[in-house]
Design a protein around this motif. Structure first.
Motif, mmCIF file in Angstrom:
data_model
loop_
_atom_site.group_PDB
_atom_site.id
_atom_site.type_symbol
_atom_site.label_atom_id
_atom_site.label_comp_id
_atom_site.label_asym_id
_atom_site.label_seq_id
_atom_site.Cartn_x
_atom_site.Cartn_y
_atom_site.Cartn_z
ATOM 1 N N GLU A 1 27.721 15.153 57.315
ATOM 2 C CA GLU A 1 27.386 16.521 57.706
ATOM 3 C C GLU A 1 26.118 16.980 56.984
ATOM 4 O O GLU A 1 25.249 17.611 57.579
ATOM 5 N N VAL A 2 26.032 16.638 55.707
ATOM 6 C CA VAL A 2 24.879 17.031 54.901
ATOM 7 C C VAL A 2 23.617 16.360 55.424
ATOM 8 O O VAL A 2 22.563 16.996 55.540
ATOM 9 N N TYR A 3 23.705 15.080 55.772
ATOM 10 C CA TYR A 3 22.536 14.366 56.282
ATOM 11 C C TYR A 3 21.993 15.035 57.532
ATOM 12 O O TYR A 3 20.781 15.124 57.728
ATOM 13 N N LYS A 4 22.881 15.530 58.396
ATOM 14 C CA LYS A 4 22.446 16.207 59.620
ATOM 15 C C LYS A 4 21.803 17.558 59.314
ATOM 16 O O LYS A 4 20.842 17.961 59.957
ATOM 17 N N MET A 5 22.360 18.279 58.331
ATOM 18 C CA MET A 5 21.828 19.594 57.970
ATOM 19 C C MET A 5 20.424 19.491 57.370
ATOM 20 O O MET A 5 19.606 20.392 57.530
ATOM 21 N N PHE A 6 20.171 18.405 56.656
ATOM 22 C CA PHE A 6 18.908 18.204 55.948
ATOM 23 C C PHE A 6 18.234 16.948 56.478
ATOM 24 O O PHE A 6 17.909 16.033 55.722
ATOM 25 N N SER A 7 18.006 16.932 57.776
ATOM 26 C CA SER A 7 17.494 15.724 58.440
ATOM 27 C C SER A 7 16.071 15.359 58.024
ATOM 28 O O SER A 7 15.656 14.219 58.216
ATOM 29 N N ASP A 8 15.331 16.299 57.452
ATOM 30 C CA ASP A 8 13.973 15.979 57.011
ATOM 31 C C ASP A 8 13.919 15.575 55.536
ATOM 32 O O ASP A 8 12.845 15.464 54.954
ATOM 33 N N CYS A 9 15.082 15.340 54.944
ATOM 34 C CA CYS A 9 15.174 14.952 53.535
ATOM 35 C C CYS A 9 15.795 13.570 53.400
ATOM 36 O O CYS A 9 16.609 13.160 54.223
ATOM 37 N N GLU A 10 15.411 12.890 52.323
ATOM 38 C CA GLU A 10 16.085 11.641 51.997
ATOM 39 C C GLU A 10 17.501 11.976 51.534
ATOM 40 O O GLU A 10 17.738 13.032 50.941
ATOM 41 N N HIS A 11 18.418 11.069 51.792
ATOM 42 C CA HIS A 11 19.805 11.283 51.374
ATOM 43 C C HIS A 11 19.860 11.473 49.863
ATOM 44 O O HIS A 11 19.304 10.685 49.112
#
Length: 159
Positions: free
Chosen positions: A87-97
Motif C-alpha cells: 500500500e505504501v509503495y503505491k502511495m509513494f510511487s515516485d519514491c524508492e521503497h
C-alpha cells in the motif's frame, strides 16, 4: 533518482527553501545519519498508518524514536495500524521503497507530528531515494507542519 518529483514540486509551490544533502547510499536511518554526518534525532522519519475505514495518516517522528500506536490511538481516539508495504509503495510511487518523505501534505495525507521535532533548529527528511536528504530550517518546517496535529506519541530508543 534524486528528489521525488511530488516532494520537489510541493516545496517549490509553497516557496520552501531547502538544502539537498547528498550522502552515500544507505538503507537505514542510522546509516543515513552517519553517512550524511547529521544527528539521528534531527532526521524526521515517516510512518504510514491506516485505520479500519481505510483513512491514511502519516506519522512524522525523529528517526531515533519509536512510534507508540497505543499512545497515538489514545490521543486521536482512533484505531490506526501500520499500512502494508505494498500500500505504501503505491502511495509513494515516485519514491524508492523505504525512502518516504516526511511530508504528508505533498501526498494529500493527513499528518501527525511528534512534538519533539518542533524544537529542532533543522530537520532533515528523506528526499525519496536512499542518497539524498532535504534540510529544512525550523521556521519552514513549522510552516510545512502547520496543518498537522502536534502530539507526543513516541519515545526515544536510540541516543
Amino acid at each position: 533518482m534524486t528528489i521525488a518529483s511530488t516532494l520537489e514540486s510541493y516545496l517549490h509551490d509553497h516557496h520552501i527553501p531547502f538544502q539537498s544533502v547528498v550522502h552515500p547510499h544507505s538503507s537505514s536511518s542510522i546509516s543515513t545519519a552517519i553517512s550524511a554526518n547529521v544527528p539521528l534525532q534531527n532526521i524526521a522519519k515517516a510512518v504510514v498508518l491506516k485505520d479500519h475505514e481505510g483513512r491514511r495518516l502519516l506519522a512524522v517522528l525523529p528517526a531515533s524514536f519509536k512510534i507508540s500506536l497505543s499512545a497515538l490511538n489514545d490521543e486521536l481516539l482512533a484505531t490506526y495500524r501500520l499500512a502494508r508495504e505494498q500500500e505504501v509503495y503505491k502511495m509513494f510511487s515516485d519514491c524508492e521503497h523505504g525512502a518516504i518523505p516526511a511530508l504528508g501534505a505533498a501526498y494529500n495525507m493527513n499528518t501527525v507530528c511528534e512534538q519533539v521535532l518542533d524544537d529542532m533548529e533543522h530537520v532533515y527528511i528523506e528526499a525519496g531515494d536512499h542518497q539524498t536528504l532535504i534540510k529544512i530550517d525550523k521556521a519552514h518546517f513549522q510552516d510545512l507542519m502547520k496543518d498537522s496535529k502536534h502530539l507526543h506519541f513516541s519515545r526515544q530508543v536510540i541516543h
